[in-house]
Scaffold this active site. Structure first.
Site, mmCIF file in Angstrom:
data_model
loop_
_atom_site.group_PDB
_atom_site.id
_atom_site.type_symbol
_atom_site.label_atom_id
_atom_site.label_comp_id
_atom_site.label_asym_id
_atom_site.label_seq_id
_atom_site.Cartn_x
_atom_site.Cartn_y
_atom_site.Cartn_z
ATOM 1 N N LYS A 135 40.815 26.670 -61.195
ATOM 2 C CA LYS A 135 40.115 25.777 -60.275
ATOM 3 C C LYS A 135 38.769 25.399 -60.880
ATOM 4 O O LYS A 135 38.154 26.188 -61.609
ATOM 5 C CB LYS A 135 39.880 26.468 -58.928
ATOM 6 C CG LYS A 135 39.672 25.514 -57.761
ATOM 7 C CD LYS A 135 40.979 24.926 -57.281
ATOM 8 C CE LYS A 135 40.799 24.094 -56.028
ATOM 9 N NZ LYS A 135 42.082 23.621 -55.474
ATOM 10 N N GLY A 151 40.070 19.412 -38.988
ATOM 11 C CA GLY A 151 39.993 18.637 -40.215
ATOM 12 C C GLY A 151 41.051 17.551 -40.256
ATOM 13 O O GLY A 151 42.248 17.835 -40.260
ATOM 14 N N VAL A 152 40.614 16.285 -40.249
ATOM 15 C CA VAL A 152 41.562 15.163 -40.243
ATOM 16 C C VAL A 152 41.273 14.229 -41.418
ATOM 17 O O VAL A 152 41.355 13.019 -41.303
ATOM 18 C CB VAL A 152 41.529 14.397 -38.906
ATOM 19 C CG1 VAL A 152 42.004 15.283 -37.776
ATOM 20 C CG2 VAL A 152 40.124 13.874 -38.601
ATOM 21 N N GLY A 153 40.942 14.829 -42.567
ATOM 22 C CA GLY A 153 40.673 14.045 -43.763
ATOM 23 C C GLY A 153 41.947 13.609 -44.456
ATOM 24 O O GLY A 153 42.956 13.310 -43.814
ATOM 25 N N SER A 154 41.918 13.598 -45.788
ATOM 26 C CA SER A 154 43.038 13.055 -46.548
ATOM 27 C C SER A 154 44.334 13.819 -46.318
ATOM 28 O O SER A 154 45.415 13.242 -46.360
ATOM 29 C CB SER A 154 42.700 13.044 -48.043
ATOM 30 O OG SER A 154 42.339 14.335 -48.484
ATOM 31 N N VAL A 155 44.256 15.123 -46.057
ATOM 32 C CA VAL A 155 45.455 15.908 -45.754
ATOM 33 C C VAL A 155 45.672 16.008 -44.254
ATOM 34 O O VAL A 155 46.745 15.691 -43.735
ATOM 35 C CB VAL A 155 45.368 17.322 -46.369
ATOM 36 C CG1 VAL A 155 46.517 18.199 -45.876
ATOM 37 C CG2 VAL A 155 45.401 17.243 -47.895
ATOM 38 N N GLY A 156 44.650 16.441 -43.530
ATOM 39 C CA GLY A 156 44.790 16.651 -42.094
ATOM 40 C C GLY A 156 45.189 15.410 -41.324
ATOM 41 O O GLY A 156 45.940 15.484 -40.346
#
Length: 346
Positions: free
Chosen positions: A78, A178-183
């Protein structure tokens, strides 16, 4: 370093600094037993260098386990860049990071993670070939977030099957952090399946967008832990299962895409005692790295990716079943399998 609580016998921990561009980065390589270490690059405005190092080590360790559980020929690594992803980005910074990756001579392959997008990786690609998650090139696959989200959705169904006796999510209430690019993609899948959503995020624009598309109810970030729901789905940053939140959960299961959800491994046992079924994060969120692996192979196949993701979700089901049969924490079962797959017996 060797006494650090998160060291876990890393093969290499590399620190990079470039004064001209402002780059401050760490590349942690946990294991190359299964192949070159692969894992995304995160850009975050850490409070301290110690917090940055701890994040890099824990994320790298998690990638070793994630790649092993996904049964792909990649080790775990990472990268983290210290900075504000909204104000500190520059082409020079990402070129400097690209040179840092190149100096590792293929031992580490980078891609997108929190705060980093495809455009950033295209700049990194100017300095090194050891980049994935691109939208240009022979086997380019673009942003892996939609594949990650698909796997998480399928994993939520696998978890629901064990927690409620059915994987039917129609009418289930799911609290999504979390509702970003994945959520955001996870919410779309859940809404189509008939779930009732309670959502939160620090990004008000993203919240409003997801709510308008899914009918989700919005709550303040701290209120999500008290939500009356069937399943809690964390899809932002890690360490959300801790001493402060443990007593607040009003759910039967936790299943989401955030990395390192347990602040310490012992939280897995405490969740078990409370009757909360936990889907180990590095198993349920492995769809993205499977997609990246297909790109790294040079012959991207969406059919192969989809089949591999479905197999991974079967593995998740096996982990959950074994834990329920033996009354073990689910993370202990998954850790044991992952360590066997990378040849660790310590």
């Amino acid at each position: 370093m060797f006494d650090h609580s998160s060291f876990d016998a890393h093969e290499g921990v590399h620190m990079f600094h470039n004064a001209a561009s402002g780059l401050r980065a760490i590349v942690a390589i946990h294991s190359t037993a299964r192949g070159p270490a692969a894992g995304g690059c995160r850009m975050w405005n850490y409070d301290t260098g110690e917090a940055m190092l701890r994040d890099a080590l824990r994320l790298s360790h998690g990638m070793s386990y994630k790649n092993a559980m996904a049964d792909i020929p990649l080790g775990g690594g990472k990268a983290v860049i210290w900075g504000n992803a909204k104000t500190d980005k520059s082409p020079d910074l990402f070129r400097a990071f690209g040179r840092a990756v190149e100096s590792l001579q293929g031992k580490y392959i980078t891609a997108e993670d929190v705060g980093i997008d495809v455009a950033d990786m295209q700049i990194v690609r100017e300095e090194t070939a050891h980049v994935a998650g691109l939208d240009q090139g022979i086997a380019a696959s673009g942003d892996p977030s939609p594949i990650t989200a698909m796997g998480i959705y399928l994993g939520i169904r696998e978890t629901a099957k064990r927690a409620f006796g059915t994987d039917d999510l129609n009418g289930r209430t799911i609290a999504v952090q979390g509702v970003g690019s994945v959520g955001g993609h996870v919410c779309e899948h859940l809404a189509k399946a008939g779930a009732n959503l309670i959502i939160t995020d620090i990004d008000q624009v993203a919240l409003a967008d997801v709510s308008s598309r899914t009918g989700a109810r919005i709550v303040a970030p701290d209120e999500i832990y008290d939500a009356e729901a069937d399943i809690f789905s964390p899809n932002a940053l890690g360490a959300i299962v801790n001493e402060q939140t443990l007593e607040r959960f009003r759910v039967k299961a936790i299943a989401g895409g955030a990395n390192n959800q347990l602040i310490v491994p012992e939280m897995g046992e405490l969740l078990r005692r409370r009757g909360i079924l936990y889907a180990p994060d590095y198993v349920i969120n492995g769809g993205g790295i499977i997609n990246v692996c297909a790109e790294i192979s040079g012959t991207y196949s969406r059919e192969w990716v989809d089949a591999k993701v479905h197999t991974l979700m079967e593995t998740l089901g096996e982990v959950l079943d074994a834990a329920l049969e033996t009354n073990e924490p689910t993370n202990h079962v998954a850790d044991r399998i992952a360590r066997q797959r990378i040849g660790r017996t310590d």
